[in-house]
Design a protein around this motif. Structure first.
Motif, mmCIF file in Angstrom:
data_model
loop_
_atom_site.group_PDB
_atom_site.id
_atom_site.type_symbol
_atom_site.label_atom_id
_atom_site.label_comp_id
_atom_site.label_asym_id
_atom_site.label_seq_id
_atom_site.Cartn_x
_atom_site.Cartn_y
_atom_site.Cartn_z
ATOM 1 N N ALA A 1 -9.955 -4.443 -0.271
ATOM 2 C CA ALA A 1 -9.745 -5.374 0.843
ATOM 3 C C ALA A 1 -8.448 -5.054 1.586
ATOM 4 C CB ALA A 1 -9.721 -6.816 0.336
ATOM 5 N N ASP A 2 -7.416 -4.652 0.839
ATOM 6 C CA ASP A 2 -6.158 -4.258 1.478
ATOM 7 C C ASP A 2 -6.354 -3.027 2.340
ATOM 8 O OD1 ASP A 2 -4.797 -6.315 0.299
ATOM 9 O OD2 ASP A 2 -3.667 -5.080 -1.120
ATOM 10 N N VAL A 3 -7.095 -2.070 1.819
ATOM 11 C CA VAL A 3 -7.325 -0.825 2.563
ATOM 12 C C VAL A 3 -8.095 -1.105 3.848
ATOM 13 C CG1 VAL A 3 -8.425 1.457 2.494
ATOM 14 C CG2 VAL A 3 -7.248 0.585 0.469
ATOM 15 N N ARG A 4 -9.129 -1.945 3.740
ATOM 16 C CA ARG A 4 -9.909 -2.274 4.943
ATOM 17 C C ARG A 4 -9.062 -3.008 5.971
ATOM 18 N NH1 ARG A 4 -14.084 -3.462 1.112
ATOM 19 N NH2 ARG A 4 -13.505 -5.661 1.133
ATOM 20 N N ALA A 5 -8.114 -3.814 5.493
ATOM 21 C CA ALA A 5 -7.308 -4.622 6.413
ATOM 22 C C ALA A 5 -6.200 -3.829 7.081
ATOM 23 C CB ALA A 5 -6.693 -5.804 5.651
ATOM 24 N N LEU A 6 -5.821 -2.685 6.509
ATOM 25 C CA LEU A 6 -4.606 -2.000 6.960
ATOM 26 C C LEU A 6 -4.641 -1.615 8.433
ATOM 27 C CD1 LEU A 6 -1.850 -0.824 6.327
ATOM 28 C CD2 LEU A 6 -2.994 1.309 5.646
ATOM 29 N N ILE A 7 -5.708 -0.993 8.886
ATOM 30 C CA ILE A 7 -5.757 -0.545 10.290
ATOM 31 C C ILE A 7 -5.645 -1.735 11.251
ATOM 32 C CG2 ILE A 7 -7.177 0.561 12.054
ATOM 33 C CD1 ILE A 7 -6.091 2.627 10.233
ATOM 34 N N PRO A 8 -6.460 -2.793 11.097
ATOM 35 C CA PRO A 8 -6.270 -3.959 11.975
ATOM 36 C C PRO A 8 -4.874 -4.559 11.877
ATOM 37 C CG PRO A 8 -8.403 -4.076 10.890
ATOM 38 C CD PRO A 8 -7.654 -2.956 10.236
ATOM 39 N N LEU B 1 -2.166 9.235 2.465
ATOM 40 C CA LEU B 1 -2.054 8.837 3.871
ATOM 41 C C LEU B 1 -3.368 9.037 4.603
ATOM 42 C CD1 LEU B 1 -0.119 7.803 6.057
ATOM 43 C CD2 LEU B 1 0.372 10.200 6.603
ATOM 44 N N ASP B 2 -4.045 10.151 4.323
ATOM 45 C CA ASP B 2 -5.319 10.417 4.985
ATOM 46 C C ASP B 2 -6.360 9.386 4.576
ATOM 47 O OD1 ASP B 2 -6.593 12.222 6.840
ATOM 48 O OD2 ASP B 2 -7.866 12.877 5.185
ATOM 49 N N TYR B 3 -6.335 8.970 3.315
ATOM 50 C CA TYR B 3 -7.259 7.946 2.834
ATOM 51 C C TYR B 3 -7.006 6.613 3.535
ATOM 52 C CZ TYR B 3 -9.430 4.637 -0.448
ATOM 53 O OH TYR B 3 -10.180 3.632 -1.007
ATOM 54 N N LEU B 4 -5.745 6.288 3.757
ATOM 55 C CA LEU B 4 -5.390 4.995 4.350
ATOM 56 C C LEU B 4 -5.564 4.961 5.863
ATOM 57 C CD1 LEU B 4 -2.164 4.119 2.344
ATOM 58 C CD2 LEU B 4 -4.370 2.952 2.193
ATOM 59 N N LEU B 5 -5.148 6.026 6.538
ATOM 60 C CA LEU B 5 -5.105 5.986 8.003
ATOM 61 C C LEU B 5 -6.078 6.932 8.694
ATOM 62 C CD1 LEU B 5 -1.270 5.679 8.770
ATOM 63 C CD2 LEU B 5 -2.975 3.876 8.465
ATOM 64 N N LEU C 1 0.824 -1.205 0.000
ATOM 65 C CA LEU C 1 0.000 0.000 0.000
ATOM 66 C C LEU C 1 0.863 1.261 0.000
ATOM 67 C CD1 LEU C 1 -2.847 -1.017 2.479
ATOM 68 C CD2 LEU C 1 -3.038 -0.651 0.015
ATOM 69 N N GLY C 2 2.033 1.173 0.625
ATOM 70 C CA GLY C 2 2.926 2.323 0.646
ATOM 71 C C GLY C 2 3.521 2.653 -0.702
ATOM 72 N N ALA C 3 3.397 1.742 -1.659
ATOM 73 C CA ALA C 3 3.967 1.950 -2.995
ATOM 74 C C ALA C 3 2.899 2.223 -4.048
ATOM 75 C CB ALA C 3 4.781 0.721 -3.400
ATOM 76 N N GLN C 4 1.623 2.261 -3.655
ATOM 77 C CA GLN C 4 0.537 2.386 -4.619
ATOM 78 C C GLN C 4 -0.156 3.745 -4.533
ATOM 79 O OE1 GLN C 4 -1.857 -1.015 -3.391
ATOM 80 N NE2 GLN C 4 -1.035 -2.273 -5.061
ATOM 81 N N SER C 5 -0.755 4.143 -5.643
ATOM 82 C CA SER C 5 -1.658 5.293 -5.640
ATOM 83 C C SER C 5 -3.022 4.797 -5.169
ATOM 84 C CB SER C 5 -1.775 5.885 -7.042
ATOM 85 O OG SER C 5 -2.427 4.962 -7.912
ATOM 86 N N ILE C 6 -3.903 5.717 -4.834
ATOM 87 C CA ILE C 6 -5.231 5.325 -4.358
ATOM 88 C C ILE C 6 -5.953 4.479 -5.408
ATOM 89 C CG2 ILE C 6 -7.529 6.191 -3.745
ATOM 90 C CD1 ILE C 6 -6.152 8.535 -2.349
ATOM 91 N N GLY C 7 -5.828 4.854 -6.667
ATOM 92 C CA GLY C 7 -6.508 4.125 -7.730
ATOM 93 C C GLY C 7 -6.010 2.701 -7.911
ATOM 94 N N GLU C 8 -4.791 2.437 -7.494
ATOM 95 C CA GLU C 8 -4.214 1.094 -7.638
ATOM 96 C C GLU C 8 -4.548 0.188 -6.462
ATOM 97 O OE1 GLU C 8 -0.055 2.022 -10.021
ATOM 98 O OE2 GLU C 8 -0.176 2.498 -7.874
ATOM 99 N N MET C 9 -5.041 0.748 -5.384
ATOM 100 C CA MET C 9 -5.235 -0.028 -4.153
ATOM 101 C C MET C 9 -6.446 -0.931 -4.218
ATOM 102 S SD MET C 9 -4.384 2.928 -1.349
ATOM 103 C CE MET C 9 -2.773 3.725 -1.331
ATOM 104 N N ASP C 10 -6.304 -2.109 -3.632
ATOM 105 C CA ASP C 10 -7.416 -3.051 -3.507
ATOM 106 C C ASP C 10 -8.210 -2.690 -2.253
ATOM 107 O OD1 ASP C 10 -8.551 -5.863 -4.311
ATOM 108 O OD2 ASP C 10 -8.255 -5.921 -2.136
#
Length: 290
Positions: free
Chosen positions: A43-50, A78-82, A32-41
């Motif tokens: 499920a990965d985004v939902r899983a990141l915080i846990p 970063l704001d989108y992810l965290l 996720l640290g290497a991707q743009s928002i459009g490239e992110m899955d």
């Protein structure tokens, strides 16, 4: 709460097989640290915080480098992810996964292109590391003492984080430099005042040099499931309300980007907190409505 958003059962199962799951989770953070928002899955985004909170609980050193890299991605990503985890818990995860290389956090704090709240959060991580690992304290203290020389044009948010670090470390000799920032208007009274700095500094000194602020009393993440169970955005009531309001798909992917709901207009990072304290919402939101 919804299992896809807050996978408590999966988190508990992962804890029984850390050797297998830790590399998988570290890989997710790195990806996720290497991707743009459009490239992110999604499920990965939902899983990141846990995932981050589990890695913090496990004190997994292999996660430290990719996490600090993640904290230096563009602010919108970063704001989108965290979301609010940038200021609330990322510093505790950073300190928990610390691999012995202070240089990673030093570089993140000094990175003028990084999100200002992430830079401040990295400062908090350094304070916690200095508190937990006395052998690192001198290097951390030296870093903060020379910060204004390296980064003289820092924003108010970053300067306030630096001010907090000096107070939390008990650096009484930095008092004049902090006071000068207030006198120059670089930290405004609407954010906090010089007396606040002195109060925290005195509390630290009275505590024998250990950070006495409320945030530091929590220290490291010790139970990721319990930690996240207290987040409003992971409750059944929250998801029911979002369903009633028919919020956007993007918001359902990353609900932690807006954990505060109020009938008044949305509150920006630098706007006054609606509690009436006059302090900036993003920095001081825990003083009032949480």
């Amino acid at each position: 709460a919804r299992e896809d958003m807050f996978p408590k059962a999966a988190m508990a199962a992962a804890g029984t097989d850390r050797g297998t799951m830790a590399p998988v989770f570290v890989g997710l953070v790195r990806r996720l640290g290497a991707q743009s928002i459009g490239e992110m899955d999604d499920a990965d985004v939902r899983a990141l915080i846990p995932v981050l909170h589990l890695l913090g609980e496990w004190q997994e050193p292999a996660a430290h480098r990719p996490l600090v890299h993640l904290l230096r991605v563009p602010a919108d990503v970063l704001d989108y992810l965290l979301g609010n985890a940038i200021t609330e818990t990322s510093w505790r995860v950073s300190a928990g996964t610390f691999d012995g290389d202070l240089g990673l956090l030093f570089a993140a704090v000094d990175d003028g292109k990084a999100d200002e709240f992430a830079r401040s959060s990295c400062m908090h991580a350094l304070v916690l590391i200095a508190q937990m690992r006395p052998e690192q304290r001198d290097a951390v203290v030296g870093f903060f003492r020379s910060f204004l020389i390296r980064c003289p044009a820092s924003s108010e948010i970053v300067l306030a984080g630096w001010m907090d670090a000096n107070a939390d470390l008990g650096l009484e000799d930095m008092t004049e430099q902090v006071q000068a920032l207030f006198q120059q208007g670089r930290i405004s009274p609407a954010y906090c005042d010089f007396e606040h700095f002195l109060e925290v500094l005195r509390a630290t000194l009275d505590a024998g040099g250990g950070a006495a602020g409320r945030g530091y009393q929590k220290s490291l993440i010790t139970d990721a499931i319990d930690e996240l169970s207290r987040w409003d955005c992971y409750t059944d009531a929250f998801f029911a309300e979002q369903k009633r309001l028919k919020v956007s798909n993007a918001f359902r992917v990353a609900p932690w980007t807006q954990s505060f709901t109020h009938p008044k207009p949305k509150i920006g990072r630098n706007e006054p907190c609606p509690c009436g304290s006059g302090k900036k919402y993003k920095k001081y939101k825990k003083c009032c409505l949480h």
